[in-house]
Design a protein around this motif. Structure first.
Motif, PDB file in Angstrom:
ATOM      1  N   VAL A 154       0.746  -1.187  -0.052  1.00  0.00           N
ATOM      2  CA  VAL A 154      -0.059  -0.008  -0.172  1.00  0.00           C
ATOM      3  C   VAL A 154       0.923   1.231  -0.113  1.00  0.00           C
ATOM      4  CG1 VAL A 154      -1.604   1.317   1.292  1.00  0.00           C
ATOM      5  CG2 VAL A 154      -1.970  -0.954   0.932  1.00  0.00           C
ATOM      6  N   TYR A 155       1.802   1.427   0.769  1.00  0.00           N
ATOM      7  CA  TYR A 155       2.984   2.304   0.900  1.00  0.00           C
ATOM      8  C   TYR A 155       3.588   2.510  -0.581  1.00  0.00           C
ATOM      9  CZ  TYR A 155       7.095   5.302   1.385  1.00  0.00           C
ATOM     10  OH  TYR A 155       7.946   6.022   1.315  1.00  0.00           O
ATOM     11  N   ALA A 156       3.926   1.452  -1.339  1.00  0.00           N
ATOM     12  CA  ALA A 156       4.527   1.502  -2.626  1.00  0.00           C
ATOM     13  C   ALA A 156       3.509   2.190  -3.537  1.00  0.00           C
ATOM     14  CB  ALA A 156       4.958   0.253  -2.941  1.00  0.00           C
ATOM     15  N   HIS A 157       2.491   1.502  -3.404  1.00  0.00           N
ATOM     16  CA  HIS A 157       1.102   2.110  -4.299  1.00  0.00           C
ATOM     17  C   HIS A 157       1.164   3.464  -4.222  1.00  0.00           C
ATOM     18  CE1 HIS A 157      -2.452   1.943  -6.572  1.00  0.00           C
ATOM     19  NE2 HIS A 157      -3.053   2.803  -5.919  1.00  0.00           N
ATOM     20  N   TYR A 158       1.039   4.185  -2.872  1.00  0.00           N
ATOM     21  CA  TYR A 158       0.641   5.691  -2.916  1.00  0.00           C
ATOM     22  C   TYR A 158       2.038   6.514  -3.188  1.00  0.00           C
ATOM     23  CZ  TYR A 158      -4.050   4.939  -1.168  1.00  0.00           C
ATOM     24  OH  TYR A 158      -5.400   4.763  -1.167  1.00  0.00           O
ATOM     25  N   ILE A 159       3.190   6.007  -2.822  1.00  0.00           N
ATOM     26  CA  ILE A 159       4.306   6.888  -3.303  1.00  0.00           C
ATOM     27  C   ILE A 159       4.396   6.595  -4.774  1.00  0.00           C
ATOM     28  CG2 ILE A 159       6.150   4.903  -3.286  1.00  0.00           C
ATOM     29  CD1 ILE A 159       6.475   8.352  -1.463  1.00  0.00           C
ATOM     30  N   THR A 160       3.947   5.851  -5.412  1.00  0.00           N
ATOM     31  CA  THR A 160       3.945   5.815  -6.929  1.00  0.00           C
ATOM     32  C   THR A 160       3.004   6.870  -7.220  1.00  0.00           C
ATOM     33  OG1 THR A 160       4.468   3.512  -7.163  1.00  0.00           O
ATOM     34  CG2 THR A 160       3.546   4.543  -8.967  1.00  0.00           C
ATOM     35  N   VAL A 161       1.615   6.746  -6.708  1.00  0.00           N
ATOM     36  CA  VAL A 161       0.871   7.926  -7.314  1.00  0.00           C
ATOM     37  C   VAL A 161       1.509   9.137  -6.835  1.00  0.00           C
ATOM     38  CG1 VAL A 161      -1.444   8.970  -6.583  1.00  0.00           C
ATOM     39  CG2 VAL A 161      -1.198   6.411  -6.810  1.00  0.00           C
ATOM     40  N   ASN A 162       2.101   9.522  -5.778  1.00  0.00           N
ATOM     41  CA  ASN A 162       2.462  10.713  -5.066  1.00  0.00           C
ATOM     42  C   ASN A 162       3.601  11.309  -6.058  1.00  0.00           C
ATOM     43  OD1 ASN A 162       4.839  12.041  -3.007  1.00  0.00           O
ATOM     44  ND2 ASN A 162       2.753  12.658  -2.599  1.00  0.00           N
ATOM     45  N   TYR A 163       4.639  10.348  -6.682  1.00  0.00           N
ATOM     46  CA  TYR A 163       5.375  11.011  -7.364  1.00  0.00           C
ATOM     47  C   TYR A 163       5.107  11.237  -8.890  1.00  0.00           C
ATOM     48  CZ  TYR A 163       9.741  10.631  -4.601  1.00  0.00           C
ATOM     49  OH  TYR A 163      10.826  10.774  -3.722  1.00  0.00           O
ATOM     50  N   ARG A 164       4.112  10.600  -9.271  1.00  0.00           N
ATOM     51  CA  ARG A 164       3.331  10.852 -10.575  1.00  0.00           C
ATOM     52  C   ARG A 164       2.922  12.224 -10.286  1.00  0.00           C
ATOM     53  NH1 ARG A 164      -0.739   6.665 -11.243  1.00  0.00           N
ATOM     54  NH2 ARG A 164      -2.227   7.575 -10.229  1.00  0.00           N
ATOM     55  N   GLU A 165       2.120  12.722  -9.218  1.00  0.00           N
ATOM     56  CA  GLU A 165       1.299  13.797  -8.926  1.00  0.00           C
ATOM     57  C   GLU A 165       2.291  14.719  -8.615  1.00  0.00           C
ATOM     58  OE1 GLU A 165      -1.588  12.968  -6.291  1.00  0.00           O
ATOM     59  OE2 GLU A 165      -2.802  11.739  -7.635  1.00  0.00           O
ATOM     60  N   SER A 166       3.427  14.524  -7.821  1.00  0.00           N
ATOM     61  CA  SER A 166       4.361  15.677  -7.617  1.00  0.00           C
ATOM     62  C   SER A 166       5.381  15.984  -8.503  1.00  0.00           C
ATOM     63  CB  SER A 166       5.034  15.074  -6.271  1.00  0.00           C
ATOM     64  OG  SER A 166       4.266  14.799  -5.263  1.00  0.00           O
ATOM     65  N   PHE A 167       5.757  15.033  -9.466  1.00  0.00           N
ATOM     66  CA  PHE A 167       6.744  15.493 -10.535  1.00  0.00           C
ATOM     67  C   PHE A 167       6.586  14.974 -11.749  1.00  0.00           C
ATOM     68  CE2 PHE A 167       8.694  13.908  -6.268  1.00  0.00           C
ATOM     69  CZ  PHE A 167       9.252  15.284  -5.631  1.00  0.00           C
ATOM     70  N   ASP A 168       5.148  15.013 -11.925  1.00  0.00           N
ATOM     71  CA  ASP A 168       4.858  14.650 -13.355  1.00  0.00           C
ATOM     72  C   ASP A 168       5.226  13.589 -14.098  1.00  0.00           C
ATOM     73  OD1 ASP A 168       3.020  15.340 -15.288  1.00  0.00           O
ATOM     74  OD2 ASP A 168       4.485  16.779 -16.287  1.00  0.00           O
ATOM     75  N   MET A 169       5.653  12.495 -13.333  1.00  0.00           N
ATOM     76  CA  MET A 169       6.506  11.313 -13.774  1.00  0.00           C
ATOM     77  C   MET A 169       5.282  10.366 -14.254  1.00  0.00           C
ATOM     78  SD  MET A 169       9.308  10.468 -10.767  1.00  0.00           S
ATOM     79  CE  MET A 169       9.724   9.056 -11.620  1.00  0.00           C
ATOM     80  N   HIS A 170       5.615   9.597 -15.348  1.00  0.00           N
ATOM     81  CA  HIS A 170       4.827   8.740 -16.134  1.00  0.00           C
ATOM     82  C   HIS A 170       4.951   7.518 -15.376  1.00  0.00           C
ATOM     83  CE1 HIS A 170       2.599   6.131 -18.835  1.00  0.00           C
ATOM     84  NE2 HIS A 170       2.490   7.313 -19.793  1.00  0.00           N
TER      85      HIS A 170
END
Ligand code: NAP
Ligand code: G4F
Length: 337
Positions: A154-170
């Motif tokens: 769950v942590y891994a899932h949300y940190i992926t979402v967070n980096y997508r939203e924070s740094f515009d990563m694909h």
């Protein structure tokens, strides 16, 4: 030619994804923890070992992640590496949290710094639904993990979402339900069942010992699921998707399907730890229950709704659970011949 990097390339999914990407014309690279003696049997069985490039890589160590991504211009990075056995996560909770949770942050941070244009896939899991909050489970269903493994994911899932939203990563997350194959590790229940029933069908006398036969899982074929991983990274916008069959099967029924493929006609009787299955033809006890294989907290039933993946990029499973059980049982039987 596109270049892909697969963490966990030596695992079940890593091998199927390698084969899939090679057939698409990719140059395929992957991470191995023990470069001097990597465990390569899955890659060998699919005939792709000589076609992939292996790099030393451990999710526990940031410096080798920075080096691997800094030295290589990968277009796509698939994070399939994990301590993936739920049962072991109670015995190794901090290790599971470090590799499955913080390890994903290490990758995202390295990519953001040295390879920000790479597209990233995170192997999320239906284990995150745990004690399910609605049926079937889709991308909107709340998470309620039931194991150290699930909590870390769950942590891994949300940190992926967070980096997508924070740094515009694909960065996309595939929430995959159980997917199996003849390459599945023998600690997982499906492969334990098919390898043990194959042994018994060959004349073995010791019964198969299992834990919770009532647990229900949504079982698909790994070969179908790696195509969905790739499809997620081909979308213009990164997002999260469920991949599942939409059909749930008890462990007991999976045993029956696999047994039937090997000529065993199982009759079940008893309940709880006294439950057993006997072959109607020989009268031999084939399955018994052992408390050893029960978990401190169980995920009782999972069934996924893959409508979003189907609507967005046409993904659907091609192998149903009976065909899957037969495929795995016959592969294990043939391997003993
Ligand atoms: P698997 O067969 O157990 O493979 C796991 C891979 O991770 C292996 O290559 C292993 O390498 C590697 N690994 C473990 N710890 C590592 C570390 N510290 N650093 C680098 N590599 C490490 O798992 P799988 O079934 O292919 O699953 C792939 C991914 O999907 C996992 O993240 C799993 O949690 C997730 N997932 C799986 C399913 C499923 O039903 N299969 C469903 C949902 C999500 P070694 O050879 O060195 O051990
Ligand atoms: O095969 P399992 O160990 O898989 P589990 O726990 O569902 O996890 C797998 O699927 C997840 C996706 O949902 C992945 F994220 C994860 O990495 C892994 O690939 O156990 C399946 C069920 C459980 O309910 C377990 O209690 O089978 C039950 N079970 C009953 N007897 C057993 C046994 N599991 C195992 N491994 N061994 C038994 O003897």
């Amino acid at each position: 030619m596109k270049r892909a990097f697969i963490t966990g390339i030596t695992g079940q999914d890593g091998a199927y994804l390698s084969k899939f990407l090679l057939e698409k014309g990719y140059e395929v690279h992957g991470g191995v923890r023990r470069p001097a003696s990597p465990e390569t049997s899955c890659l060998e069985k699919l005939g792709v070992l000589d076609d992939v490039h292996l790099h030393q890589f451990d999710l526990g160590d940031s410096s080798n992640l920075f080096k691997t991504f800094g030295d290589n211009n990968f277009d796509e990075v698939y994070n399939l590496a994990a301590q993936s056995f739920v049962g072991a996560s109670w015995d190794q909770p901090t290790y599971s949290a470090d590799v499955n949770g913080i390890g994903v942050l290490r990758i995202l941070d390295a990519l953001r710094t040295v390879l920000p244009e790479a597209r990233f896939y995170q192997a999320s899991t239906s284990e995150m639904y745990g004690r399910v909050q609605s049926v079937p489970q889709n991308e909107e269903t709340a998470f309620y993990p039931r194991s150290p493994y699930g909590v870390a994911k769950v942590y891994a899932h949300y940190i992926t979402v967070n980096y997508r939203e924070s740094f515009d990563m694909h960065a996309s997350s595939g929430i995959l339900f159980n997917h199996e194959s003849p390459l599945r590790g023998k600690e997982f229940v499906t492969r334990k069942i098919t390898s043990e029933l194959a042994r018994i069908a060959k004349g073995g006398s010791e019964p198969l010992l299992l834990g919770n036969l009532d647990a229900e899982r949504d079982f698909g074929f790994a070969g179908d699921y790696v195509e969905g991983m790739w499809q997620m990274l081909q979308q213009e916008t990164a997002d999260d998707y469920v991949l599942a069959t939409g059909v749930s099967t008890t462990i007991r029924d999976f045993v029956t399907y696999a047994g039937s493929a090997l000529g065993l006609d199982l009759e079940w009787s008893g309940t709880g730890v006294t439950e057993k299955a006997v072959d109607r033809k020989s009268g031999n006890a084939i399955v018994k229950v052992s408390e050893e294989f029960f978990r401190p907290a169980e995920v009782d039933a999972l069934v996924g709704d893959p409508s979003k993946a189907k609507a967005t990029f046409g993904w659907k499973h091609t192998v149903d659970v009976k065909t899957l059980a037969e495929m795995m049982a016959k592969a294990d039987f043939d391997a003993l011949s």
